[in-house]
Design a protein around this motif. Structure first.
Motif, PDB file in Angstrom:
ATOM      1  N   ASN A 154       1.397  74.173  63.321  1.00  0.00           N
ATOM      2  CA  ASN A 154       1.617  74.845  62.042  1.00  0.00           C
ATOM      3  C   ASN A 154       0.286  75.281  61.429  1.00  0.00           C
ATOM      4  OD1 ASN A 154       3.806  75.476  60.018  1.00  0.00           O
ATOM      5  ND2 ASN A 154       2.437  74.247  58.724  1.00  0.00           N
ATOM      6  N   GLU A 184       9.597  75.279  68.701  1.00  0.00           N
ATOM      7  CA  GLU A 184      10.211  74.757  69.918  1.00  0.00           C
ATOM      8  C   GLU A 184       9.097  74.278  70.841  1.00  0.00           C
ATOM      9  OE1 GLU A 184      13.690  75.969  73.079  1.00  0.00           O
ATOM     10  OE2 GLU A 184      12.592  77.580  72.090  1.00  0.00           O
ATOM     11  N   TYR A 225      10.547  71.200  62.636  1.00  0.00           N
ATOM     12  CA  TYR A 225      10.403  72.151  61.539  1.00  0.00           C
ATOM     13  C   TYR A 225       9.503  71.586  60.458  1.00  0.00           C
ATOM     14  CZ  TYR A 225      13.959  69.661  58.731  1.00  0.00           C
ATOM     15  OH  TYR A 225      14.665  68.726  58.023  1.00  0.00           O
ATOM     16  N   LEU A 256       6.065  78.708  67.613  1.00  0.00           N
ATOM     17  CA  LEU A 256       6.809  79.126  66.435  1.00  0.00           C
ATOM     18  C   LEU A 256       7.935  80.058  66.866  1.00  0.00           C
ATOM     19  CD1 LEU A 256       6.855  78.987  63.321  1.00  0.00           C
ATOM     20  CD2 LEU A 256       5.297  80.944  63.302  1.00  0.00           C
ATOM     21  N   VAL A 287       8.632  72.404  56.286  1.00  0.00           N
ATOM     22  CA  VAL A 287       8.883  73.109  55.039  1.00  0.00           C
ATOM     23  C   VAL A 287       7.634  72.919  54.190  1.00  0.00           C
ATOM     24  CG1 VAL A 287      10.342  73.252  52.981  1.00  0.00           C
ATOM     25  CG2 VAL A 287      11.369  72.685  55.198  1.00  0.00           C
ATOM     26  N   TRP A 337       3.827  73.456  71.252  1.00  0.00           N
ATOM     27  CA  TRP A 337       4.763  73.885  70.224  1.00  0.00           C
ATOM     28  C   TRP A 337       4.578  75.372  69.981  1.00  0.00           C
ATOM     29  CZ3 TRP A 337       8.661  71.056  68.566  1.00  0.00           C
ATOM     30  CH2 TRP A 337       8.579  69.665  68.632  1.00  0.00           C
ATOM     31  N   HIS A 392      10.540  80.709  64.379  1.00  0.00           N
ATOM     32  CA  HIS A 392      11.140  81.227  63.141  1.00  0.00           C
ATOM     33  C   HIS A 392      10.209  80.924  61.976  1.00  0.00           C
ATOM     34  CE1 HIS A 392      14.561  81.992  60.329  1.00  0.00           C
ATOM     35  NE2 HIS A 392      13.886  81.147  59.592  1.00  0.00           N
ATOM     36  N   HIS A 393       9.899  81.957  61.203  1.00  0.00           N
ATOM     37  CA  HIS A 393       9.144  81.793  59.954  1.00  0.00           C
ATOM     38  C   HIS A 393       9.915  82.492  58.864  1.00  0.00           C
ATOM     39  CE1 HIS A 393       5.924  81.808  56.994  1.00  0.00           C
ATOM     40  NE2 HIS A 393       6.083  83.121  56.891  1.00  0.00           N
ATOM     41  N   PHE A 451      12.354  70.227  69.385  1.00  0.00           N
ATOM     42  CA  PHE A 451      12.532  71.072  68.213  1.00  0.00           C
ATOM     43  C   PHE A 451      11.902  70.398  67.008  1.00  0.00           C
ATOM     44  CE2 PHE A 451      15.002  72.107  64.404  1.00  0.00           C
ATOM     45  CZ  PHE A 451      14.879  73.479  64.391  1.00  0.00           C
ATOM     46  N   THR A 464       9.676  78.003  55.563  1.00  0.00           N
ATOM     47  CA  THR A 464      10.238  77.142  56.596  1.00  0.00           C
ATOM     48  C   THR A 464       9.780  77.692  57.939  1.00  0.00           C
ATOM     49  OG1 THR A 464      12.190  76.706  55.243  1.00  0.00           O
ATOM     50  CG2 THR A 464      12.351  76.187  57.595  1.00  0.00           C
ATOM     51  N   ASN A 465       9.156  76.830  58.737  1.00  0.00           N
ATOM     52  CA  ASN A 465       8.675  77.197  60.063  1.00  0.00           C
ATOM     53  C   ASN A 465       9.367  76.323  61.098  1.00  0.00           C
ATOM     54  OD1 ASN A 465       6.823  79.079  59.019  1.00  0.00           O
ATOM     55  ND2 ASN A 465       5.375  77.442  58.583  1.00  0.00           N
ATOM     56  N   LEU A 466      10.053  76.962  62.041  1.00  0.00           N
ATOM     57  CA  LEU A 466      10.751  76.256  63.112  1.00  0.00           C
ATOM     58  C   LEU A 466       9.967  76.427  64.407  1.00  0.00           C
ATOM     59  CD1 LEU A 466      14.373  77.539  62.441  1.00  0.00           C
ATOM     60  CD2 LEU A 466      13.243  75.563  61.425  1.00  0.00           C
TER      61      LEU A 466
END
Length: 127
Positions: free
Chosen positions: A11, A110, A83, A118, A85, A116, A120-121, A81, A106-108
């Motif tokens: 992140n 995998e 995430y 990213l 916030v 890791w 989804h942001h 997985f 929110t950053n998801l």
């Protein structure tokens, strides 16, 4: 290193790439798949790495200076997985104009091949 710390490090890599306006670094942290999703504050969802990359390129070209400080709200890791916030505290300079803003993000991520990525942001402005 714990899974949680590795996720936090990924992140951090995303936000340093963002702050430095570095597309190469951004390319290393984002999943290159077509299922990746990005929602910039106040904008429509963008799907797939190529479209997401183009959106970051536009943002980077329009921004002369950027600082981002994060307040982490939550970190969760479930096998491959995870995430995060966070509240993004942004200082941006565009065309000599200084702008301060906050977004809830929110950053998801995998976990694939030992790293890791990213996938989804989503940033929403805090009013």
């Amino acid at each position: 290193m714990t899974d949680r710390q590795a996720l936090l490090d990924a992140n951090e890599s995303f936000y340093r790439a963002f702050e430095k306006r570095d597309l190469d670094a951004m390319s290393k942290i984002w999943s290159q798949g077509t299922a990746s999703l990005c929602i910039h504050p106040g904008r429509q969802a963008i799907e797939g790495w190529q479209q997401i990359r183009a959106s970051w390129e536009k943002i980077f070209k329009a921004t002369h200076y950027l600082e981002i400080d994060l307040d982490i709200v939550r970190v969760e890791v479930y096998e491959n997985f995870g995430y995060i916030v966070a509240i993004e505290n942004l200082l941006q300079i565009n065309g000599g104009r200084k702008l301060k803003a906050q977004s809830m993000a929110t950053n998801l991520f995998e976990y694939l091949g030992g790293s890791w990525y990213l996938i989804h942001h989503h940033g929403s402005p805090i009013v």
